[in-house]
Design a protein around this motif. Structure first.
Motif, PDB file in Angstrom:
ATOM      1  N   LEU A 178      25.184  71.325  26.154  1.00 55.17           N
ATOM      2  CA  LEU A 178      25.184  72.287  27.223  1.00 55.17           C
ATOM      3  C   LEU A 178      26.126  73.696  26.868  1.00 55.17           C
ATOM      4  O   LEU A 178      25.663  74.494  27.390  1.00 55.17           O
ATOM      5  N   VAL A 181      23.385  76.372  26.376  1.00 55.72           N
ATOM      6  CA  VAL A 181      22.873  76.782  27.531  1.00 55.72           C
ATOM      7  C   VAL A 181      23.063  78.383  27.851  1.00 55.72           C
ATOM      8  O   VAL A 181      21.925  79.294  27.970  1.00 55.72           O
ATOM      9  N   GLN A 188      18.120  74.586  25.674  1.00 57.01           N
ATOM     10  CA  GLN A 188      18.894  74.084  26.822  1.00 57.01           C
ATOM     11  C   GLN A 188      19.259  74.761  28.066  1.00 57.01           C
ATOM     12  O   GLN A 188      19.428  76.004  27.988  1.00 57.01           O
ATOM     13  N   SER A 189      18.964  74.061  29.220  1.00 53.58           N
ATOM     14  CA  SER A 189      19.208  74.622  30.603  1.00 53.58           C
ATOM     15  C   SER A 189      19.731  73.837  31.392  1.00 53.58           C
ATOM     16  O   SER A 189      20.026  72.419  31.021  1.00 53.58           O
ATOM     17  N   LYS A 224      15.979  75.397  34.758  1.00 55.67           N
ATOM     18  CA  LYS A 224      14.860  75.387  33.628  1.00 55.67           C
ATOM     19  C   LYS A 224      14.128  76.377  33.707  1.00 55.67           C
ATOM     20  O   LYS A 224      13.712  77.435  32.687  1.00 55.67           O
ATOM     21  N   LYS A 227      15.973  79.855  32.735  1.00 53.38           N
ATOM     22  CA  LYS A 227      15.982  79.987  31.273  1.00 53.38           C
ATOM     23  C   LYS A 227      14.706  80.302  30.621  1.00 53.38           C
ATOM     24  O   LYS A 227      14.571  81.101  30.102  1.00 53.38           O
TER      25      LYS A 227
END
Length: 363
Positions: A178, A181, A188-189, A224, A227
């Motif tokens: 994470l 993110v 990564q989200s 998601k 991102k």
């Protein structure tokens, strides 16, 4: 057997929002935050949640509570909150349109009433520290973010719920990496239903909840899509700032939450095999087989315990929760197999009293 060995290569690098300082500004200089709560049969938790929002030090705040077809006293509580606080608005939903999950539809309808520059999507069982939103706004402003999600603490009396929550977010923190993110170039989200703070124009740009109306993991999908569209996103631990009270109040509810995501036999079989091999076998392997295999199993088990220990520093969960790892695997196996069986018999996945078409629904 090697789950813990691999997981131990990762470290918890996600920051705590509780360590931030709160800025003191006049209301006119603060962006308005619209908090939207979807509530279906939440008479036990809702009032406590709204009151905690009314105690926020952040002043430019409106709260929109959406009653999603409740059959208990949720509607009465919303009316009480509306009469008690001028910045609380209630919305009543009587019917659920086709191709919509109930929660996603409620949040989407609530967003239509929102006047804020930012929208905070949250759940009815969340408790907010008075400084939570102010700290979050400070952080997004300092880092020029479009979306911030917080991993909550898990409090309350139901210990199985705490064990399950510790597993979910410990796994996300390690395997999900994470800390990546916030990197625009990383895939990564994350989106967490307890705290999804998103810029209003970004929410509209990604198509709102209407773009993923029939997806069970609406909170993760929100993160998601934000991102994927190239907007700036970050995740933090909401240590002592935001908490879930009794995430699930019984083992039955906990297992039912697994059914919500695992309602097809192929997924259930994969979940079962994975849990048996990576979460249960290493503990059994401590006592079976040659010495070399026992040593590897021991490394795996110690790594799992270490990861839970590290996560506990952020979440306030028990330092010893690692020993519950195999039991959590049993919850996942039972939930997955039961979910697939029930969905095949009913023709759909049932969640909070509503059955959704399993052929069209996405997890």
């Amino acid at each position: 057997m090697m789950w813990g060995t691999i997981a131990a290569l990762f470290t918890m690098k996600v920051k705590d929002i509780g360590a931030l300082y709160e800025t003191q500004e006049t209301k006119n200089n603060l962006p308005q935050i619209s908090v939207i709560i979807a509530a279906r049969n939440e008479e036990k938790a809702l009032e406590r949640c709204v009151v905690s929002l009314m105690k926020q030090t952040y002043s430019n705040l409106e709260v929109i509570v959406v009653n999603d077809r409740s059959s208990d006293a949720t509607g009465d509580i919303i009316r009480k909150m509306v009469n008690s606080y001028p910045n609380v608005t209630g919305l009543e939903i009587k019917d659920l349109p086709a191709q919509w999950m109930g929660k996603s539809h409620a949040l989407w309808e609530g967003s239509k009433l929102a006047q804020g520059d930012w929208i905070l999507f949250t759940d009815a069982d969340i408790l907010f520290n008075p400084q939570c939103i102010a700290k979050a706004v400070t952080y997004v402003d300092q880092h020029q973010l479009d979306h911030l999600t917080l991993i909550p603490d898990f409090v309350g009396t139901h210990v199985f719920s705490k064990w399950y929550a510790a597993f979910i977010f410990m796994s996300a923190s390690s395997f999900g990496q994470l800390w990546k993110v916030k990197n625009p170039k990383a895939q990564q989200s994350l989106g967490v239903g307890a705290f999804n703070l998103v810029k209003r124009e970004v929410y509209e740009e990604i198509g709102t909840h209407a773009a993923f109306s029939y997806v069970t993991t609406d909170d993760a999908q929100l993160g998601k899509r934000i991102k994927q569209e190239g907007y700036r996103q970050d995740v933090m631990y909401g240590t002592r700032m935001v908490a879930v009270w009794n995430w699930y109040e019984s083992v039955r509810q906990l297992v039912g939450s697994v059914e919500k995501s695992v309602f097809r036999y192929p997924n259930a079989i994969i979940t079962t095999v994975s849990c048996l091999l990576t979460m249960i076998y290493p503990w059994i392997g401590l006592f079976l087989g040659p010495a070399s295999a026992r040593i590897l199993c021991g490394i795996s088990v110690l790594s799992v315990i270490w990861l839970y220990f590290v996560y506990a520093k952020h979440s306030g969960s028990g330092l010893w929760y690692g020993i519950t790892h195999p039991l959590v695997a049993c919850f996942l196996i039972v939930g997955g197999l039961r979910g697939a069986y029930r969905a095949s018999r009913k023709g759909g996945m049932t969640w909070r009293g509503t059955t959704y078409d399993r052929h069209e629904l996405k997890a």
